[in-house]
Design an enzyme around this catalytic site. Structure first.
Site, PDB file in Angstrom:
ATOM      1  N   ASP A   7       0.856  -1.195   0.000  1.00  0.00           N
ATOM      2  CA  ASP A   7       0.000   0.000   0.000  1.00  0.00           C
ATOM      3  C   ASP A   7       0.884   1.234   0.000  1.00  0.00           C
ATOM      4  O   ASP A   7       2.070   1.167   0.356  1.00  0.00           O
ATOM      5  CB  ASP A   7      -0.923   0.028   1.226  1.00  0.00           C
ATOM      6  CG  ASP A   7      -1.947   1.166   1.125  1.00  0.00           C
ATOM      7  OD1 ASP A   7      -2.655   1.238   0.106  1.00  0.00           O
ATOM      8  OD2 ASP A   7      -2.018   2.005   2.041  1.00  0.00           O
ATOM      9  N   SER A   8       0.295   2.363  -0.403  1.00  0.00           N
ATOM     10  CA  SER A   8       1.052   3.610  -0.380  1.00  0.00           C
ATOM     11  C   SER A   8       1.386   4.026   1.046  1.00  0.00           C
ATOM     12  O   SER A   8       2.281   4.832   1.256  1.00  0.00           O
ATOM     13  CB  SER A   8       0.236   4.717  -1.046  1.00  0.00           C
ATOM     14  OG  SER A   8      -0.989   4.859  -0.365  1.00  0.00           O
ATOM     15  N   TYR A  39      -0.589   8.657  -2.791  1.00  0.00           N
ATOM     16  CA  TYR A  39      -0.515   8.392  -4.227  1.00  0.00           C
ATOM     17  C   TYR A  39      -1.670   9.076  -4.974  1.00  0.00           C
ATOM     18  O   TYR A  39      -1.576   9.299  -6.178  1.00  0.00           O
ATOM     19  CB  TYR A  39      -0.629   6.882  -4.489  1.00  0.00           C
ATOM     20  CG  TYR A  39       0.648   6.087  -4.335  1.00  0.00           C
ATOM     21  CD1 TYR A  39       1.742   6.565  -3.620  1.00  0.00           C
ATOM     22  CD2 TYR A  39       0.742   4.823  -4.901  1.00  0.00           C
ATOM     23  CE1 TYR A  39       2.892   5.802  -3.488  1.00  0.00           C
ATOM     24  CE2 TYR A  39       1.890   4.059  -4.771  1.00  0.00           C
ATOM     25  CZ  TYR A  39       2.959   4.551  -4.066  1.00  0.00           C
ATOM     26  OH  TYR A  39       4.097   3.795  -3.935  1.00  0.00           O
ATOM     27  N   GLY A  40      -2.751   9.319  -4.243  1.00  0.00           N
ATOM     28  CA  GLY A  40      -3.999   9.756  -4.880  1.00  0.00           C
ATOM     29  C   GLY A  40      -3.912  11.066  -5.619  1.00  0.00           C
ATOM     30  O   GLY A  40      -4.785  11.392  -6.420  1.00  0.00           O
ATOM     31  N   CYS A  70      -4.091  -1.287  -2.575  1.00  0.00           N
ATOM     32  CA  CYS A  70      -4.139   0.155  -2.773  1.00  0.00           C
ATOM     33  C   CYS A  70      -4.968   0.365  -4.035  1.00  0.00           C
ATOM     34  O   CYS A  70      -4.571  -0.070  -5.122  1.00  0.00           O
ATOM     35  CB  CYS A  70      -2.725   0.697  -2.966  1.00  0.00           C
ATOM     36  SG  CYS A  70      -2.661   2.441  -3.408  1.00  0.00           S
ATOM     37  N   ASN A  71      -6.117   0.983  -3.858  1.00  0.00           N
ATOM     38  CA  ASN A  71      -7.002   1.183  -5.021  1.00  0.00           C
ATOM     39  C   ASN A  71      -6.357   2.077  -6.063  1.00  0.00           C
ATOM     40  O   ASN A  71      -6.550   1.890  -7.252  1.00  0.00           O
ATOM     41  CB  ASN A  71      -8.317   1.815  -4.579  1.00  0.00           C
ATOM     42  CG  ASN A  71      -9.137   0.863  -3.762  1.00  0.00           C
ATOM     43  OD1 ASN A  71      -9.947   0.137  -4.284  1.00  0.00           O
ATOM     44  ND2 ASN A  71      -8.889   0.833  -2.457  1.00  0.00           N
ATOM     45  N   THR A  72      -5.588   3.061  -5.591  1.00  0.00           N
ATOM     46  CA  THR A  72      -4.983   3.998  -6.529  1.00  0.00           C
ATOM     47  C   THR A  72      -3.988   3.263  -7.427  1.00  0.00           C
ATOM     48  O   THR A  72      -3.991   3.439  -8.649  1.00  0.00           O
ATOM     49  CB  THR A  72      -4.299   5.146  -5.765  1.00  0.00           C
ATOM     50  OG1 THR A  72      -5.265   5.722  -4.875  1.00  0.00           O
ATOM     51  CG2 THR A  72      -3.790   6.209  -6.705  1.00  0.00           C
ATOM     52  N   GLU A 162      -3.125   9.490   7.489  1.00  0.00           N
ATOM     53  CA  GLU A 162      -1.683   9.181   7.632  1.00  0.00           C
ATOM     54  C   GLU A 162      -1.080   9.956   8.799  1.00  0.00           C
ATOM     55  O   GLU A 162      -0.196   9.474   9.491  1.00  0.00           O
ATOM     56  CB  GLU A 162      -0.924   9.529   6.343  1.00  0.00           C
ATOM     57  CG  GLU A 162      -1.117   8.559   5.199  1.00  0.00           C
ATOM     58  CD  GLU A 162      -0.336   7.247   5.351  1.00  0.00           C
ATOM     59  OE1 GLU A 162       0.833   7.274   5.745  1.00  0.00           O
ATOM     60  OE2 GLU A 162      -0.934   6.191   5.079  1.00  0.00           O
ATOM     61  N   THR A 195      -8.154   2.039   0.572  1.00  0.00           N
ATOM     62  CA  THR A 195      -7.912   1.185   1.742  1.00  0.00           C
ATOM     63  C   THR A 195      -7.815   1.964   3.044  1.00  0.00           C
ATOM     64  O   THR A 195      -7.923   1.378   4.118  1.00  0.00           O
ATOM     65  CB  THR A 195      -6.615   0.381   1.557  1.00  0.00           C
ATOM     66  OG1 THR A 195      -5.615   1.257   1.052  1.00  0.00           O
ATOM     67  CG2 THR A 195      -6.819  -0.770   0.622  1.00  0.00           C
ATOM     68  N   HIS A 196      -7.592   3.256   2.964  1.00  0.00           N
ATOM     69  CA  HIS A 196      -7.557   4.036   4.204  1.00  0.00           C
ATOM     70  C   HIS A 196      -8.972   4.247   4.785  1.00  0.00           C
ATOM     71  O   HIS A 196      -9.113   4.459   5.976  1.00  0.00           O
ATOM     72  CB  HIS A 196      -6.953   5.427   3.953  1.00  0.00           C
ATOM     73  CG  HIS A 196      -5.471   5.422   3.748  1.00  0.00           C
ATOM     74  ND1 HIS A 196      -4.863   4.834   2.677  1.00  0.00           N
ATOM     75  CD2 HIS A 196      -4.470   5.963   4.499  1.00  0.00           C
ATOM     76  CE1 HIS A 196      -3.546   5.018   2.755  1.00  0.00           C
ATOM     77  NE2 HIS A 196      -3.290   5.690   3.856  1.00  0.00           N
TER      78      HIS A 196
HETATM   79  N1  DGL Z   1      -4.638   3.680   0.147  1.00  0.00           N
HETATM   80  C1  DGL Z   1      -4.601   3.919  -1.232  1.00  0.00           C
HETATM   81  C2  DGL Z   1      -5.898   3.594  -1.925  1.00  0.00           C
HETATM   82  O1  DGL Z   1      -6.481   2.626  -1.611  1.00  0.00           O
HETATM   83  C3  DGL Z   1      -4.060   5.216  -1.693  1.00  0.00           C
HETATM   84  C4  DGL Z   1      -4.187   6.383  -0.857  1.00  0.00           C
HETATM   85  C5  DGL Z   1      -3.184   7.408  -1.310  1.00  0.00           C
HETATM   86  O2  DGL Z   1      -2.004   7.142  -1.149  1.00  0.00           O
HETATM   87  O3  DGL Z   1      -3.621   8.453  -1.820  1.00  0.00           O
HETATM   88  O4  DGL Z   1      -6.323   4.268  -2.805  1.00  0.00           O
END
Ligand code: DGL
Length: 270
Positions: A7-8, A39-40, A70-72, A162, A195-196
């Site tokens: 994950d990010s 990452y978003g 991580c969805n992104t 975070e 995921t957050h």
């Molecule tokens: N937790 C990640 C997700 O599921 C990315 C969040 C991020 O880093 O912006 O999208």
């Protein structure tokens, strides 16, 4: 034997927690790219480069199978990785498909044509990069017809989580739910597509109302991974121990992770 979870940052710990509870005999190596989160707000090339570097590091730990929790990364990088980058003895899987299968009430690997499903109005909460990729709508269109998806990019929410600033995170969830409801007043289902966000699931449910079904990924991904490993037992790689790796400050990340999971988590430098 070990499976990699990427994950990010800290959000993937929601997935890690669910998979370790479902498969206590499998060692998991968690990699949080905290120094580059979020990452978003990054572009697709950037997300691709960071994600491939992290996956290579997990291969070095003996994880032949890596879950992009991580969805992104799943939305912005996975397809490109699968098309040309992943060697034939390794696998990288994302977190979108188990969620969409649950929403559309499909079994794993059901490749029948798209059909009408029970839900018509779906709210998607995700990072700006995930919303921009339209990957969720694309995967959904392979499986369902007639579903209206309204996406809300939840700017700022990952940073607040975070940083462990839960007061700000709650205020942001409520304002993003309000913004979504102005576009779609009565969603039947809501997808927490980052995921957050399960760390804020109670606030999402409260702001959306009790009659909205909130889908969150962790348990769905765990069930899907368990099924995958039964069918592909050799994909559990050669790694032997569960470890937590971070590109960020191990002490700070360990403290936040311990606070999130309410058990002691010790990260090492990646
Ligand atoms: N937790 C990640 C997700 O599921 C990315 C969040 C991020 O880093 O912006 O999208």
């Amino acid at each position: 034997m070990a499976v990699g979870i990427f994950d990010s940052g800290l959000g993937g710990l929601t997935v890690l927690d669910a998979v370790s509870k479902a498969m206590p005999e499998v060692p998991f190596v968690y990699y949080g790219d905290n120094s580059h989160a979020p990452y978003g707000v990054r572009d697709a090339d950037d997300v691709y480069n960071l994600t491939t570097a992290a996956v290579e590091r997990l291969w070095d730990e003996g994880c032949d199978l890596v879950i992009l929790a991580c969805n992104t990364a799943s939305a912005a990088a996975l397809r490109r990785m699968q098309e040309a980058w992943i060697p034939s003895d390794k696998r990288v899987l994302g977190v979108f498909v188990p969620l969409i299968e649950a929403l559309t009430e499909r079994q794993w690997g059901d490749n029948s044509p798209p059909r009408e499903v029970a839900v018509e109005h779906v709210a998607l909460f995700a990072t700006p990069a995930t919303v921009r990729s339209r990957a969720f709508q694309r995967e959904l269109a392979f499986r369902a017809i007639g579903v209206d998806v309204e996406a809300q990019a939840c700017g700022g929410l990952v940073d607040a989580i975070e940083e462990g600033d839960m007061i700000l995170a709650e205020a942001l969830v409520r304002s993003h739910v309000d913004a979504l409801k102005r576009k779609m007043p009565d969603p039947q289902a809501a997808i927490l597509g980052c995921t957050h966000y399960p760390l804020m699931q109670g606030v999402f449910q409260d702001a959306l109302g009790a009659d909205v079904k909130v889908y969150s990924q962790a348990d769905l991904v765990a069930a899907s991974l368990e099924d995958y490993l039964k069918r592909h037992p050799t994909m559990i790689g050669s790694g032997q121990t569960s470890t937590f790796l971070t590109t960020g400050d191990p002490k700070k990340v360990s403290d936040h992770a311990t606070q999130f999971l309410r058990r002691e988590i010790v990260f090492n430098a990646a």
